[in-house]
Enzyme design. Structure first.
Site, PDB file in Angstrom:
ATOM      1  N   ARG A  64      47.495  15.606 -53.145  1.00  0.00           N
ATOM      2  CA  ARG A  64      47.391  14.466 -52.244  1.00  0.00           C
ATOM      3  C   ARG A  64      48.482  13.462 -52.591  1.00  0.00           C
ATOM      4  O   ARG A  64      48.712  13.179 -53.769  1.00  0.00           O
ATOM      5  CB  ARG A  64      46.026  13.779 -52.383  1.00  0.00           C
ATOM      6  N   GLU A  69      51.154  10.430 -44.468  1.00  0.00           N
ATOM      7  CA  GLU A  69      51.656  11.528 -43.625  1.00  0.00           C
ATOM      8  C   GLU A  69      51.431  11.243 -42.134  1.00  0.00           C
ATOM      9  O   GLU A  69      50.392  10.696 -41.791  1.00  0.00           O
ATOM     10  CB  GLU A  69      50.938  12.827 -44.022  1.00  0.00           C
ATOM     11  N   HIS A  90      53.295  19.262 -45.597  1.00  0.00           N
ATOM     12  CA  HIS A  90      51.881  19.562 -45.926  1.00  0.00           C
ATOM     13  C   HIS A  90      51.484  20.954 -45.396  1.00  0.00           C
ATOM     14  O   HIS A  90      50.639  21.071 -44.506  1.00  0.00           O
ATOM     15  CB  HIS A  90      50.953  18.479 -45.365  1.00  0.00           C
TER      16      HIS A  90
HETATM   17  C1  8YV Z   1      44.921  20.999 -44.709  1.00  0.00           C
HETATM   18  C2  8YV Z   1      44.374  20.253 -47.115  1.00  0.00           C
HETATM   19  O1  8YV Z   1      46.154  20.512 -44.306  1.00  0.00           O
HETATM   20  O2  8YV Z   1      42.549  21.653 -47.581  1.00  0.00           O
HETATM   21  C3  8YV Z   1      43.048  20.552 -47.717  1.00  0.00           C
HETATM   22  O3  8YV Z   1      42.497  19.664 -48.382  1.00  0.00           O
HETATM   23  O4  8YV Z   1      44.964  19.275 -47.382  1.00  0.00           O
HETATM   24  C4  8YV Z   1      44.993  21.238 -46.167  1.00  0.00           C
HETATM   25  O5  8YV Z   1      44.591  22.521 -46.452  1.00  0.00           O
HETATM   26  C5  8YV Z   1      43.941  20.123 -44.047  1.00  0.00           C
HETATM   27  O6  8YV Z   1      42.756  19.929 -44.705  1.00  0.00           O
HETATM   28  C6  8YV Z   1      43.675  20.665 -42.663  1.00  0.00           C
HETATM   29  O7  8YV Z   1      42.809  19.824 -42.014  1.00  0.00           O
END
Ligand code: 8YV
Length: 315
Positions: free
Chosen positions: A231, A260, A278
């Site tokens: 993050r 982001e 990401h």
């Molecule tokens: C995805 C992520 O971009 O799983 C996570 O926590 O940051 C990523 O896999 C995101 O959650 C998709 O909504």
């Protein structure tokens, strides 16, 4: 049983949105132009909420959903969910662990290779015709270098296995020492001081906000590269920009950012920085598996009153 009403808090891919629409009465909150009006009209019937890992849901917002039973996060990270508030209200929170571990770990290794061996810069060198003028730069051998992993959870361990295969050594820090064959260091500053690559793989949220600060980056030093696949909030982004500008650290490989999709302008022009949008879990196979698990948690809850992957704080 009446079809449960579900609030969709973020745009979802069709392979999740369509099966949800087939089995639930879906309310596309993210697309509503009058959000307050939407909540006033529909909030009282919502029993489930689906959100992406990047969305933040506040207690105030959840207060408008008095019948909410479950938040199913399409992602492993649930730092956007107020878990303590959910515990008080008895709201279940689920996420999508395991299914994305390998893909996210692959991105960490890619960032180590791209920053350590200069591959992205060298790609630019070929495209710009630089090779016609002179030979390529020499970079530094990865084998024998140390990777310090901040957060040795499932993803951190998958990164450790991969970099071991590259002949790199592994150290880590986290909430506690684990029964693993890697060196444990007591805190992130000590880990940074010992590492050539500091890889951020811990959960986001209040407990890790700006954990990688100016002091940690100074400890990482001129030999060191910071890699973040977790993050953006975990690294103090202005301190990172300053450390890169001053040459305090060698480089950075970043898949995640504090705000982001906005990336600090200063990073865009730096040659020793690799930036990805990401994409840790962004493969067809993994996103489909995440979508299936996200829906399976809702299905299990409404059919049996149990979920598959409850977040550990609520277990
Ligand atoms: C995805 C992520 O971009 O799983 C996570 O926590 O940051 C990523 O896999 C995101 O959650 C998709 O909504």
């Amino acid at each position: 049983m009446p079809t449960p009403d579900i609030l969709i808090a973020a745009a979802l891919p069709p392979f999740l949105a369509e099966p949800l629409r087939a089995d639930y009465r879906c309310h596309e909150y993210y697309a509503a132009s009058d959000k307050a009006g939407f909540l006033a009209a529909e909030g009282g019937r919502i029993r489930g909420l689906v959100q992406g890992g990047h969305i933040t849901t506040t207690p105030d917002f959840l207060a408008a959903l008095p019948k909410l039973e479950i938040i199913s996060v399409f992602g492993v990270g649930y730092d956007g969910v107020p878990v303590d508030y959910c515990r008080q209200r008895g709201i279940k929170v689920t996420n999508t662990p395991d299914v994305l571990t390998d893909d996210v770990a692959d991105v960490a290794v890619a960032l180590i290779l791209m920053t350590g061996r200069g591959f992205v810069r060298l790609d630019r060198f070929v495209r710009s015709g630089g090779w016609l003028e002179r030979g390529p730069e020499l970079t530094t051998k990865l084998g024998g270098q140390k990777v310090g992993i901040l957060g040795l959870g499932r993803i951190g361990k998958a990164i450790a296995r991969r970099v071991e295969a590259l002949g790199m050594t592994v150290a880590y820090t986290g909430r506690h020492r684990q029964d693993v064959p890697y060196q444990f260091l007591p805190d992130v500053k000590a880990l940074a001081a010992a590492s050539d690559f500091l890889v951020v793989a811990s959960p986001g949220g209040a407990a890790t906000r700006n954990l990688v600060n100016a002091e940690v980056l100074a400890a990482l030093g001129k030999k060191g590269v910071v890699v973040n696949i977790a993050r953006g909030s975990i690294i103090d982004e202005s301190a990172l920009v300053a450390a890169l500008q001053a040459g305090t650290i060698k480089g950075a490989g970043l898949d995640v950012f504090a705000d982001e999709p906005r990336v600090p302008a200063a990073l865009l022009t730096m040659d020793n920085v690799v930036l990805l949008p990401h994409v840790g879990s962004a493969t067809h196979e993994t996103r489909k598996a995440m979508g299936d698990l996200c829906k399976a948690n809702l299905d299990a809850w409404f059919a049996t009153g149990k979920v598959l992957t409850l977040v550990p704080e609520l277990a």
